[in-house]
Structure formats: structure tokens, C-alpha cells
Design an enzyme around this catalytic site. Structure first.
Site, mmCIF file in Angstrom:
data_model
loop_
_atom_site.group_PDB
_atom_site.id
_atom_site.type_symbol
_atom_site.label_atom_id
_atom_site.label_comp_id
_atom_site.label_asym_id
_atom_site.label_seq_id
_atom_site.Cartn_x
_atom_site.Cartn_y
_atom_site.Cartn_z
ATOM 1 N N CYS A 86 -64.882 -2.590 25.785
ATOM 2 C CA CYS A 86 -64.058 -2.108 26.889
ATOM 3 C C CYS A 86 -64.394 -0.645 27.143
ATOM 4 C CB CYS A 86 -62.581 -2.253 26.543
ATOM 5 S SG CYS A 86 -61.517 -1.662 27.847
ATOM 6 N N LEU A 87 -65.212 -0.427 28.154
ATOM 7 C CA LEU A 87 -65.671 0.932 28.437
ATOM 8 C C LEU A 87 -65.772 1.068 29.956
ATOM 9 C CD1 LEU A 87 -66.712 3.462 26.898
ATOM 10 C CD2 LEU A 87 -69.008 2.518 27.122
#
Ligand SMILES: [Zn+2]
Ligand SMILES: [Zn+2]
Ligand SMILES: [Zn+2]
Ligand SMILES: [Zn+2]
Ligand SMILES: [Zn+2]
Ligand SMILES: [Zn+2]
Lengths: 150, 559
Positions: A86-87
Site C-alpha cells: 500500500c503505497l
């Protein structure tokens, strides 16, 4: 599809001036597919481990972000069981001016500073928020168990 | 007297007027009383039906009674009494008449009379503008142009400001005159909307493809992030296809410089129209008074003409609740519908068996397929007439709508609760199915109207009326559907009894109207008018009854 000038240049630079703690090299038969290894940053629960990732440049690259995934198991609130990350820059904050190098640097930074408030793995994030010490111990344990180079 | 009175009320006459008329005619019968009313009420077009144009529905407004502000009284009910007495001149079907017209003028005169003579009670109608899919971009661009003309802003700046003010141009202009700089700044209008296109940038590479920019191929905004024409093109194309327009920023990482419309026009002219189309979509997306019609393939935008409006109707027939963006759900509240839909989702497996289009005739057991909206079925084989909903005999059948608790039963509470839910769901679902069939009827009528090039064709008027009737029918269906949500959450008691009475009344009339309309072209227009009028009266009774709290006080005029 022909490999763009940009990918060639990026690859050359990754090989000639590697980022400290990160190695990335394309497969011989698929120059869009990279084997990546990131060493756990010092003073993080991942210190001492080496984490393997795969990175793939789609046909839309650089208009679309590369696809990156952890292959090594890791206990991290922003990385799920399947190794997905999750970036923001891999999603809506992607800019075609970003490069493989910047992506890998950002992932390295994420290992140094987990962000349980924007979680991908909810149970890990919960653990991190409710008992950070214990969560860090688990992350250390996993690093020893799954990311040990010896 | 009571039977006569009941008959008249059933026909749609006001109870008090009927009572008076019956007294005056010494209770000689319904016919003399009606004639008395006609004579008494010698003003035509008391509650005349106004023909609607495709662009705009102009009729009375009835608002949802569950307004959050509880200001039901201030809601826009413009109509007076919903009960209109049928006016004096009622023409029989023009198709059957042998009149001939000496001149166009006389004919049109006649057409006008005819339309206004139609005693259509105003039904829960709405006032809103429908912007046809093809007009949306034009409408948005007109607004933009209006602002650029008045303020000298560029189209891009004008759009940014309009967006900031949610496309309320009056409010924008008001504020703009006060302090243009502040408005521009708040809207994020760049101070200088400069850009460079097709330039040779010595010693620099495109930040995307890394090609050198020495061949008059460099383009950049005021932030100087230079990329080649090809990369800009690919980038903008991708952003537009993702739905972005006005908020599109420079392709450099974390650079917030807006890609202006003039930049796109100059650098990527082939996508400029697409860009404007997307711009038009923000006109609907970011406007609190606008909604997309949710009907698949419709694409129209619905605009409420005032803030208090909570329902809007599309020309495709869909009616939306502005508060929850779902199908208009009078008499149920937004919360009830939400709760109900959740329940339906949770119980979808138990309820699935219900939605079947074939059932066996209760008498001869031959399979009957339902291919229309009307639930008054008659078996083709044995001519047995029955109710599709409860499978009971149609004759003498009443209160099919009221759920009866089994008093002495050993069933568990869970089982009872499930049966109750299924009872309501079944009826909710059946009316939805019927509405689907009847929406096809409406479309058929509309297509026929379109096919009449010549409005002088006598048949045109009949078909026009059939369209009006199907419109009323669909409104009845939609309302009936949601009465089962409302009823499901309504406590037992006097109010519920009254509600079920009104519901049953509307249900019966609706089935009669549906049955008539299913006959297609072969209509007795006069009968159809009476039935349409009756159905809209019953619909109003129910809606007003609920609005007024289902108390004896609120509904006494109907009994
Ligand atoms: Zn380029
Ligand atoms: Zn920039
Ligand atoms: Zn529509
Ligand atoms: Zn609603
Ligand atoms: Zn039968
Ligand atoms: Zn029934």
C-alpha cells in the site's frame, strides 16, 4: 513491444549506480521483469533481513506505475499476505516522471516507517496500534525466520 | 345513500360534493348526482392537465414527507385540492367521432379543448429540468462562456471558479464583483496561465521518455517541467479516459500546476473536444442540484430547480430521490429504503424463489406465464380469474395487501418473522416486476407518438393520452412498490389499518388501469380517462394520507 529508450536508460543507471541497500536486475529473457532485493533498513524491525520482490513494467509504463510485490513473507501493516504494497505512488499519486529507482527508495522508506493508519493488512495494523512493542517483536521474528540470508 | 356515496367516491368524486349532490337530487341514483355536479361545476379546466414537453416537466410538486428539516408544511405543494371534479365537457373518443374540421384553426382549437378537457387529477408531480445527454456539454459550455464574457477570465479559469461555486454562476458573479482576486485564488486559478509549446530545450531530456528536447518538441507549463509532445499526448489521453479534466495537473511528481484548456487546445488539439466533454461531466458530478439519471444507457442529467426539491423525473420515466440518489420511494423514507435494501441483500437467498414469471392456475393447474404488468390474471384455458400476488380468486378478493398474523401457531418467532418479511418482499417485488412491464408500455406509446409526423392525425391525441395514462400507472406502481417498505416498518394499529385501506384501494385501481392499458391500441379512450383519473385520485389519497400522518383528521375528507 520494443523496449523504450527510457527503460533502457533506467536499467543502465540502476546497474551502474545502484542505490545502497537495493539491487535490481532485469531477467535476461524479459527486460521488463526485474528481480529486486531490498535489505532491511538499520534500526527497523526488518534490519538484518533481505527481502525479495518482483517488479514488472507494463506496456503503459511510465504512464502507469510499475507492478511491485514482495516475494519474501513480511510482517508489516502496509503489506498484505500476498506481498502487495500500500503505497500512494504506486496508485493515484503515480507520475510518469517517477522511476524504478524512486519506487524502490519509497519502499525502503516504508520499511523504516510503517504506517498503521493507512493499512493494507488490517490485523497487522491493529496489532501495531494496540501493542507496538509486541508487533515489532513479531516483525523481528518474521524477519529472522523468512528473510534470513544465512 | 351510503352505497351511492361510496360508489361516487370510488369514481373519484369528492365525498362532500357527492353527499351534497345526492341530497340535492334526492338520492335518485349516481347518474343524476353526477349530472348535478357537472351542472354545478361549470368551469372547465379546474385541475387541467397540462401537456408536458420533453425538456421540462411542469406540474405540481409533492415532496417526500420525510424531509430532514421537518418542514413539511413549507414543501412545494402548489396544487389546491387534488380532487378535481370531472369537467362538464367530456368528449368521447375522437377516433370514433365523425366530426370534420373546416380549417386548421378550428382543428387546433379543438385539440386544445380536448387536452384541457381531460380530467386528469394532478398526481405527485415534479418540477425539474431534464438535460438531455447530448445537451449537457453544450449547457456547461454556455455557462462557462457566460462567465468568460462577463469576467474576462479564460475558459479554464472560469471553469475552476464555477466548480468552486458548484456551478452556481449567480453566486460566483456576486462574489467576484466583491473581490475578484480572492475568488480566483480560492478557486485555484493559476496566477499566470503561461505555457511553452513546441520549443527546443537545449541540454534537457523529456522527464518521461528521456528523449532529448532539441527538436522543437518540448512543452511545459509555468512550472518548467518539460516533456515531449508525445509524452504529453499519452499522458493527457490517459487522464481524460480516467475521467479527469479540469483538475488535471502537470505530469511531474507532486507538481500541482493545472494543465489548462488552452494548453490542451494548442498541444493536443485532437483531444480538446474529449476534454470539453469531460469538463461537462463535472458540471453534473460536482453540482449538488444535479444528478445523473441512473437508468442504464440514459445519460440524461436531472436538475432540481430549487433547493427544496427532493424528487426529479427523467424523460425516460425514472424518478430519483435527490437525498439518497435512489429511485423515488414515496411513501417510505430514505432510511427505511436503505434498511430494507440491506435486509433484501441479506435475505436474498430465501427470497429468490419468489421472483418467478410462471405459476400454475389455481383451478386447472396449467402453467401460466406472466408477460404483462397487470396482476389480475385470467387463465387462458379455464378462464378462471385470479390474483397473481396471493393466487386467490379475483372476485370478492380484497385485503390482499394486509399481512395477517397467525394467532395460534406453533411456528417459531424466527419463522414468523421470515414469513412476514416474505409477504412484504413478494408484493414489493411483484410491483417492481409489473412496473418493468409497464415501462415498456410507456415506451411503446412514446414511440407511437414519435411516429406520428402529423399532429393533426386524430389518433395522435389518443396515443398522447395513452402515454399520460401509462405515466400515471407507473407512478402508481412505483408508489405501491414502496408502500410495502413503508408498511413493513409501520407498527400495527389504527394508522396501519387506514394505510392498508388506502393501499388496497390504490392497488385495485392500479390493476384495473393496467388491465385496460394492456389491451393496447384498442382503447375506449373515455373509459381509460375515467380510470386514469380514478387511479391518480387514489394515489393522491394515499400520499396525502401518509403526509398528513394517517390520522382520521388528515384523511377525513376522503371518507
Ligand atoms: Zn517524452
Ligand atoms: Zn510541473
Ligand atoms: Zn433517464
Ligand atoms: Zn431517498
Ligand atoms: Zn386455469
Ligand atoms: Zn391477491
Amino acid at each position: 513491444m520494443m523496449l523504450s529508450k527510457r527503460i533502457v536508460k533506467e536499467t543502465q543507471r540502476l546497474m551502474s549506480e545502484p542505490v545502497p541497500g537495493i539491487s535490481a536486475s532485469p531477467l535476461n529473457d524479459n527486460l521488463r521483469y526485474f528481480n529486486v532485493a531490498i535489505s532491511g533498513p538499520v534500526e527497523s524491525p526488518f534490519e538484518g533481513g533481505v527481502f525479495h520482490l518482483e517488479l514488472f513494467l507494463t506496456d503503459d509504463y511510465p504512464m502507469a506505475a510499475p507492478k511491485v510485490r514482495f516475494l519474501t513473507k513480511i510482517y508489516h501493516p502496509n503489506i498484505d499476505k500476498l506481498g502487495r504494497i500500500c503505497l500512494d505512488i504506486l496508485k493515484d499519486k503515480w507520475s510518469p516522471a517517477l522511476q524504478i529507482r524512486t519506487v524502490l527508495l519509497s519502499i525502503q522508506a516504508l520499511l523504516s516507517a510503517p504506517n498503521p493508519d493507512d493499512p493494507l493488512a488490517n490485523d497487522v495494523a491493529e496489532h501495531w496500534k494496540s501493542n507496538e512493542k509486541d508487533a515489532i517483536a513479531t516483525a523481528r521474528d518474521w524477519t529472522k525466520r523468512y528473510a534470513n540470508t544465512q | 345513500m351510503d352505497t351511492l356515496l361510496a360508489q361516487m367516491v370510488d369514481m373519484g368524486f369528492d365525498a362532500e360534493v357527492s353527499r351534497f349532490a345526492l341530497e340535492q337530487t334526492h338520492c335518485a341514483g349516481v347518474q343524476p348526482a353526477i349530472e348535478f355536479i357537472y351542472a354545478m361545476n361549470d368551469k372547465p379546466n379546474a385541475a387541467g392537465f397540462k401537456p408536458s414537453t420533453p425538456q421540462r416537466q411542469t406540474t405540481t410538486t409533492i415532496d417526500n414527507n420525510n424531509n430532514n428539516n421537518n418542514n413539511t408544511s413549507s414543501l412545494g405543494r402548489q396544487g389546491t385540492s387534488s380532487l378535481s371534479q370531472p369537467t362538464k365537457k367530456i368528449r368521447t373518443s375522437i377516433r370514433d367521432s365523425n366530426e370534420s374540421f373546416d380549417s386548421d384553426e378550428e382543428y387546433y382549437q379543438d385539440v386544445d379543448d380536448y387536452e384541457f378537457d381531460s380530467p386528469i387529477v394532478e398526481v405527485a408531480n415534479v418540477t425539474n429540468t431534464v438535460i438531455q445527454a447530448s445537451e449537457i456539454a453544450k449547457t456547461a459550455l454556455k455557462e462557462i462562456e457566460k462567465i468568460t464574457n462577463i469576467t474576462d477570465a479564460t475558459p479554464c479559469a472560469a471553469t475552476l471558479m464555477l466548480l468552486k461555486y458548484q456551478w452556481n454562476s449567480n453566486k460566483l458573479l456576486e462574489q467576484y464583483y466583491e473581490d475578484p482576486d480572492r475568488v480566483m485564488k480560492q478557486a485555484g486559478v493559476p496566477e499566470k496561465e503561461e505555457f511553452t509549446a513546441f520549443a527546443s530545450v537545449k541540454g534537457e531530456d523529456c522527464i518521461v521518455c528521456m528523449d532529448d528536447l532539441s527538436r522543437k518538441n518540448g512543452c511545459f507549463l509555468s512550472c518548467n517541467h518539460a516533456a515531449c509532445v508525445q509524452c504529453w499526448t499519452t499522458y493527457v489521453e490517459g487522464k481524460i479516459s480516467e475521467g479527469e479534466s479540469i483538475s488535471m495537473t502537470c505530469l511531474a511528481y507532486k507538481c500541482g500546476t493545472i494543465v489548462s484548456d488552452s494548453f490542451i487546445k494548442k498541444v493536443i488539439p485532437q483531444y480538446y473536444n474529449k476534454y470539453l466533454e469531460r469538463l461537462a461531466l463535472t458540471f453534473v458530478d460536482k453540482n449538488p442540484n444535479m444528478r445523473w439519471c441512473p437508468t442504464a444507457g440514459c445519460g440524461n442529467a436531472l436538475k432540481a430547480d430549487s433547493q427544496s426539491e427532493s424528487i426529479a423525473q427523467c424523460t425516460c420515466g425514472f424518478r430519483i430521490c435527490f437525498k439518497c440518489n435512489q429511485e423515488s420511494h414515496i411513501p417510505a423514507s430514505c432510511d427505511q429504503v436503505k434498511q430494507w435494501k440491506k435486509k433484501c441483500e441479506d435475505d436474498s437467498e430465501t427470497a429468490n424463489w419468489i421472483s418467478s414469471h410462471t405459476q400454475d392456475c389455481p383451478k386447472c393447474h396449467s402453467a401460466i406465464e406472466k408477460n404483462g404488468g397487470c396482476n389480475h390474471m385470467s387463465c387462458k384455458k379455464c378462464t378462471h380469474e385470479f390474483c397473481w400476488i396471493c393466487m386467490g380468486n379475483w372476485k370478492g378478493h380484497s385485503n390482499c395487501n394486509a399481512y395477517k398474523k397467525e394467532e395460534n401457531s406453533n411456528k417459531s418467532e424466527t419463522k414468523k418473522a421470515l414469513e412476514r418479511y416474505l409477504f412484504y418482499f413478494h408484493r414489493y417485488n411483484t410491483h417492481e416486476q409489473s412496473k418493468k412491464f409497464e415501462t415498456k408500455l410507456r415506451k411503446g406509446a412514446l414511440d407511437t407518438i414519435m411516429a406520428f409526423q402529423n399532429k393533426k392525425d386524430k389518433r395522435w391525441i389518443d396515443v398522447k393520452f395513452i402515454e399520460t395514462s401509462t405515466e400515471v400507472l407507473i407512478q402508481c406502481r412505483r408508489t405501491l412498490k414502496y408502500t410495502y417498505v413503508f408498511g413493513f416498518y409501520l407498527q400495527d394499529g389504527a394508522e396501519k389499518n387506514l394505510f392498508e385501506y388506502l393501499q388496497n384501494d390504490l392497488e385495485r385501481t392500479t390493476e384495473n388501469l393496467s388491465g385496460m392499458l394492456e389491451k393496447g391500441e384498442d382503447q375506449n379512450v373515455q373509459q381509460l380517462k375515467e380510470m386514469t383519473n380514478l387511479a391518480s385520485t387514489k394515489l393522491n389519497h394515499l400520499i396525502e394520507g401518509v403526509e398528513e400522518g394517517l390520522t382520521a383528521h388528515g384523511t377525513k375528507k376522503k371518507f
